[in-house]
Design a protein around this motif. Sequence first.
Motif, PDB file in Angstrom:
ATOM      1  N   PHE A 191       0.832  -1.197   0.000  1.00 24.10           N
ATOM      2  CA  PHE A 191       0.000   0.000   0.000  1.00 24.10           C
ATOM      3  C   PHE A 191       0.871   1.253   0.000  1.00 24.10           C
ATOM      4  CE2 PHE A 191      -2.115  -3.482   2.019  1.00 24.10           C
ATOM      5  CZ  PHE A 191      -3.386  -3.479   1.462  1.00 24.10           C
ATOM      6  N   GLU A 192       0.285   2.365  -0.420  1.00 24.80           N
ATOM      7  CA  GLU A 192       1.024   3.624  -0.423  1.00 24.80           C
ATOM      8  C   GLU A 192       1.125   4.220   0.980  1.00 24.80           C
ATOM      9  OE1 GLU A 192       0.150   6.553  -3.370  1.00 24.80           O
ATOM     10  OE2 GLU A 192      -0.474   5.065  -4.863  1.00 24.80           O
ATOM     11  N   ALA A 193       0.068   4.105   1.789  1.00 21.05           N
ATOM     12  CA  ALA A 193       0.028   4.775   3.086  1.00 21.05           C
ATOM     13  C   ALA A 193      -0.499   3.845   4.169  1.00 21.05           C
ATOM     14  CB  ALA A 193      -0.859   6.024   2.992  1.00 21.05           C
ATOM     15  N   PRO A 194      -0.113   4.070   5.436  1.00 20.44           N
ATOM     16  CA  PRO A 194      -0.594   3.223   6.533  1.00 20.44           C
ATOM     17  C   PRO A 194      -2.116   3.165   6.648  1.00 20.44           C
ATOM     18  CG  PRO A 194       1.283   4.511   7.269  1.00 20.44           C
ATOM     19  CD  PRO A 194       0.926   5.026   5.904  1.00 20.44           C
ATOM     20  N   ILE A 195      -2.806   4.294   6.459  1.00 21.20           N
ATOM     21  CA  ILE A 195      -4.265   4.283   6.601  1.00 21.20           C
ATOM     22  C   ILE A 195      -4.905   3.451   5.495  1.00 21.20           C
ATOM     23  CG2 ILE A 195      -6.327   5.752   6.469  1.00 21.20           C
ATOM     24  CD1 ILE A 195      -4.838   7.837   8.097  1.00 21.20           C
ATOM     25  N   GLU A 236       3.737 -14.331  -3.514  1.00 22.38           N
ATOM     26  CA  GLU A 236       2.735 -13.557  -4.248  1.00 22.38           C
ATOM     27  C   GLU A 236       2.740 -12.120  -3.742  1.00 22.38           C
ATOM     28  OE1 GLU A 236      -1.091 -15.326  -3.828  1.00 22.38           O
ATOM     29  OE2 GLU A 236      -0.482 -17.275  -4.639  1.00 22.38           O
ATOM     30  N   VAL A 237       2.871 -11.165  -4.652  1.00 22.39           N
ATOM     31  CA  VAL A 237       2.833  -9.750  -4.286  1.00 22.39           C
ATOM     32  C   VAL A 237       1.618  -9.113  -4.958  1.00 22.39           C
ATOM     33  CG1 VAL A 237       4.009  -7.521  -4.394  1.00 22.39           C
ATOM     34  CG2 VAL A 237       5.340  -9.623  -4.070  1.00 22.39           C
ATOM     35  N   THR A 238       0.768  -8.480  -4.154  1.00 26.25           N
ATOM     36  CA  THR A 238      -0.387  -7.750  -4.687  1.00 26.25           C
ATOM     37  C   THR A 238      -0.188  -6.267  -4.425  1.00 26.25           C
ATOM     38  OG1 THR A 238      -1.860  -9.627  -4.260  1.00 26.25           O
ATOM     39  CG2 THR A 238      -2.890  -7.494  -4.647  1.00 26.25           C
ATOM     40  N   LEU A 239      -0.099  -5.477  -5.477  1.00 28.43           N
ATOM     41  CA  LEU A 239       0.103  -4.030  -5.376  1.00 28.43           C
ATOM     42  C   LEU A 239      -1.253  -3.355  -5.239  1.00 28.43           C
ATOM     43  CD1 LEU A 239       2.770  -3.712  -8.217  1.00 28.43           C
ATOM     44  CD2 LEU A 239       3.187  -3.865  -5.753  1.00 28.43           C
ATOM     45  N   CYS A 240      -1.537  -2.828  -4.054  1.00 32.13           N
ATOM     46  CA  CYS A 240      -2.825  -2.201  -3.753  1.00 32.13           C
ATOM     47  C   CYS A 240      -2.644  -0.683  -3.670  1.00 32.13           C
ATOM     48  CB  CYS A 240      -3.378  -2.750  -2.450  1.00 32.13           C
ATOM     49  SG  CYS A 240      -3.543  -4.544  -2.383  1.00 32.13           S
ATOM     50  N   LEU A 241      -2.241  -0.083  -4.778  1.00 30.27           N
ATOM     51  CA  LEU A 241      -1.941   1.348  -4.800  1.00 30.27           C
ATOM     52  C   LEU A 241      -3.185   2.146  -5.153  1.00 30.27           C
ATOM     53  CD1 LEU A 241       1.540   1.170  -6.603  1.00 30.27           C
ATOM     54  CD2 LEU A 241       0.973   0.825  -4.182  1.00 30.27           C
ATOM     55  N   ASP A 242      -3.051   3.476  -5.163  1.00 26.00           N
ATOM     56  CA  ASP A 242      -4.204   4.346  -5.419  1.00 26.00           C
ATOM     57  C   ASP A 242      -4.748   4.156  -6.826  1.00 26.00           C
ATOM     58  OD1 ASP A 242      -3.814   5.305  -2.903  1.00 26.00           O
ATOM     59  OD2 ASP A 242      -3.238   7.333  -3.500  1.00 26.00           O
ATOM     60  N   ALA A 250       2.821   3.750 -11.095  1.00 24.18           N
ATOM     61  CA  ALA A 250       3.723   3.153 -10.115  1.00 24.18           C
ATOM     62  C   ALA A 250       3.558   1.638 -10.075  1.00 24.18           C
ATOM     63  CB  ALA A 250       3.462   3.754  -8.733  1.00 24.18           C
ATOM     64  N   ALA A 251       2.321   1.159 -10.175  1.00 23.02           N
ATOM     65  CA  ALA A 251       2.088  -0.283 -10.147  1.00 23.02           C
ATOM     66  C   ALA A 251       2.758  -0.967 -11.332  1.00 23.02           C
ATOM     67  CB  ALA A 251       0.577  -0.564 -10.150  1.00 23.02           C
ATOM     68  N   ARG A 252       2.654  -0.363 -12.523  1.00 18.19           N
ATOM     69  CA  ARG A 252       3.308  -0.951 -13.702  1.00 18.19           C
ATOM     70  C   ARG A 252       4.824  -0.964 -13.535  1.00 18.19           C
ATOM     71  NH1 ARG A 252      -1.093   1.588 -16.508  1.00 18.19           N
ATOM     72  NH2 ARG A 252       0.028   3.577 -16.598  1.00 18.19           N
ATOM     73  N   PHE A 270      -6.925  -2.576  -7.341  1.00 19.92           N
ATOM     74  CA  PHE A 270      -7.208  -1.162  -7.119  1.00 19.92           C
ATOM     75  C   PHE A 270      -8.594  -0.988  -6.496  1.00 19.92           C
ATOM     76  CE2 PHE A 270      -4.271  -1.175 -10.758  1.00 19.92           C
ATOM     77  CZ  PHE A 270      -3.281  -0.341 -10.264  1.00 19.92           C
ATOM     78  N   PRO A 271      -8.761   0.003  -5.628  1.00 20.59           N
ATOM     79  CA  PRO A 271     -10.097   0.276  -5.094  1.00 20.59           C
ATOM     80  C   PRO A 271     -10.979   0.888  -6.176  1.00 20.59           C
ATOM     81  CG  PRO A 271      -8.567   1.994  -4.432  1.00 20.59           C
ATOM     82  CD  PRO A 271      -7.742   0.964  -5.143  1.00 20.59           C
ATOM     83  N   SER A 272     -12.283   0.796  -5.993  1.00 18.64           N
ATOM     84  CA  SER A 272     -13.183   1.445  -6.951  1.00 18.64           C
ATOM     85  C   SER A 272     -13.192   2.961  -6.722  1.00 18.64           C
ATOM     86  CB  SER A 272     -14.604   0.881  -6.817  1.00 18.64           C
ATOM     87  OG  SER A 272     -15.099   1.081  -5.507  1.00 18.64           O
ATOM     88  N   GLN A 273     -12.866   3.388  -5.496  1.00 15.52           N
ATOM     89  CA  GLN A 273     -12.713   4.804  -5.182  1.00 15.52           C
ATOM     90  C   GLN A 273     -11.269   5.235  -5.449  1.00 15.52           C
ATOM     91  OE1 GLN A 273     -15.453   6.560  -4.181  1.00 15.52           O
ATOM     92  NE2 GLN A 273     -16.687   4.698  -4.294  1.00 15.52           N
ATOM     93  N   LYS A 274     -10.905   6.443  -5.043  1.00 17.54           N
ATOM     94  CA  LYS A 274      -9.550   6.936  -5.284  1.00 17.54           C
ATOM     95  C   LYS A 274      -8.512   6.154  -4.493  1.00 17.54           C
ATOM     96  CE  LYS A 274      -5.904   9.858  -4.801  1.00 17.54           C
ATOM     97  NZ  LYS A 274      -4.807   9.786  -3.795  1.00 17.54           N
ATOM     98  N   ASP A 275      -8.798   5.852  -3.215  1.00  8.86           N
ATOM     99  CA  ASP A 275      -7.869   5.065  -2.411  1.00  8.86           C
ATOM    100  C   ASP A 275      -8.676   4.137  -1.506  1.00  8.86           C
ATOM    101  OD1 ASP A 275      -8.630   6.498  -0.044  1.00  8.86           O
ATOM    102  OD2 ASP A 275      -7.156   8.044  -0.481  1.00  8.86           O
ATOM    103  N   TRP A 276      -7.978   3.327  -0.703  1.00 12.55           N
ATOM    104  CA  TRP A 276      -8.660   2.291   0.076  1.00 12.55           C
ATOM    105  C   TRP A 276      -9.442   2.871   1.244  1.00 12.55           C
ATOM    106  CZ3 TRP A 276      -9.684  -2.163  -1.912  1.00 12.55           C
ATOM    107  CH2 TRP A 276      -8.871  -2.650  -2.940  1.00 12.55           C
ATOM    108  N   ASN A 277      -9.048   4.022   1.775  1.00 12.68           N
ATOM    109  CA  ASN A 277      -9.857   4.606   2.826  1.00 12.68           C
ATOM    110  C   ASN A 277     -11.142   5.183   2.269  1.00 12.68           C
ATOM    111  OD1 ASN A 277     -10.264   7.301   4.905  1.00 12.68           O
ATOM    112  ND2 ASN A 277     -10.080   5.255   5.771  1.00 12.68           N
TER     113      ASN A 277
END
Length: 295
Positions: A191-195, A236-242, A250-252, A270-277
């Motif tokens: 993830f990009e950020a702790p939250i 297995e690495v899953t990139l869960c970025l914005d 960045a993911a690519r 990826f989230p359907s919104q801008k980020d996971w929060n």
Amino acid sequence: MERANQIDLEELLRRNGEHLLPSGREKRLENDHSVTVRGNQWFDHAAEQGGYALSFVRRHYGLSFSEGMKLLLGEDGQRPLPVAESKPKPEPKPFALPESAGTMRRAYGYLLGCRKINREVLSAFVRAKLIYEDVPYHNAVFVGYDEHGVPRHAHKRSTNSEGKAFRVNVEGCNPAYSFHWVGKSKRLYVFEAPIDLLSYISLHPEGWQNHTYVAVCGVSAAPIHHFLETQPQLGEVTLCLDNDEAGHNAARRIAAELLNKWNTAVSAEFPSQKDWNDELLADRQEETQGLTMSM
């Protein structure tokens, strides 16, 4: 070339309408969090490349050598750009955790109330001494430890619900040990950020302790490489970025870098919104609306 390379990149970017975010002594590009600039120097933390003003404008704007020189030296009719002030190289500051407030009242109020983090998930991180509240500003501090339990990284995030958010890595920290949770399964979530990390777990709480999670506090791949090197069970690495242009780029870039170096499967979620929060907040709002309608 010498004069071109002395041009102040921060001023150049501002004149071109680009937004810069504070990142310690440097500024981070809002549209590409892996790139930082300071005076006439730049560095791409994901690609581990950097240099001076001329190489930056050629790379960032896709200019030829002559086009880059004209832009930096003001030969296209634009107002001349200032030369970056020479700054003495600072002595490296030893890493130290911010002082603890001895209470989590403000941090709990912010993370549970404003960010809707799952209480059990948050409590697990607090019990592991991975999150605490500092003084005098009452920031939430997200701590990263090395293999011997020694703190090596800390990321501060303001707990105010109004106004501009403050978030910064503590000076002197080691990026390889950014905020993380280590599990025993083969899965590593990035993830990009702790939250965002806490939000994803709140959305997918079942058996979450079995997996490994890391918030790179930007989009540097250094923590990912560290985990793949020191945790042999990971496969297995899953990139869960914005879910924005910077996150997709960045993911690519990180996926190509990992596949080139490691024998591991890499995917992106990826989230359907801008980020996971934002995703978590939308999910909790739907739950509340559904409960209200059922009553």
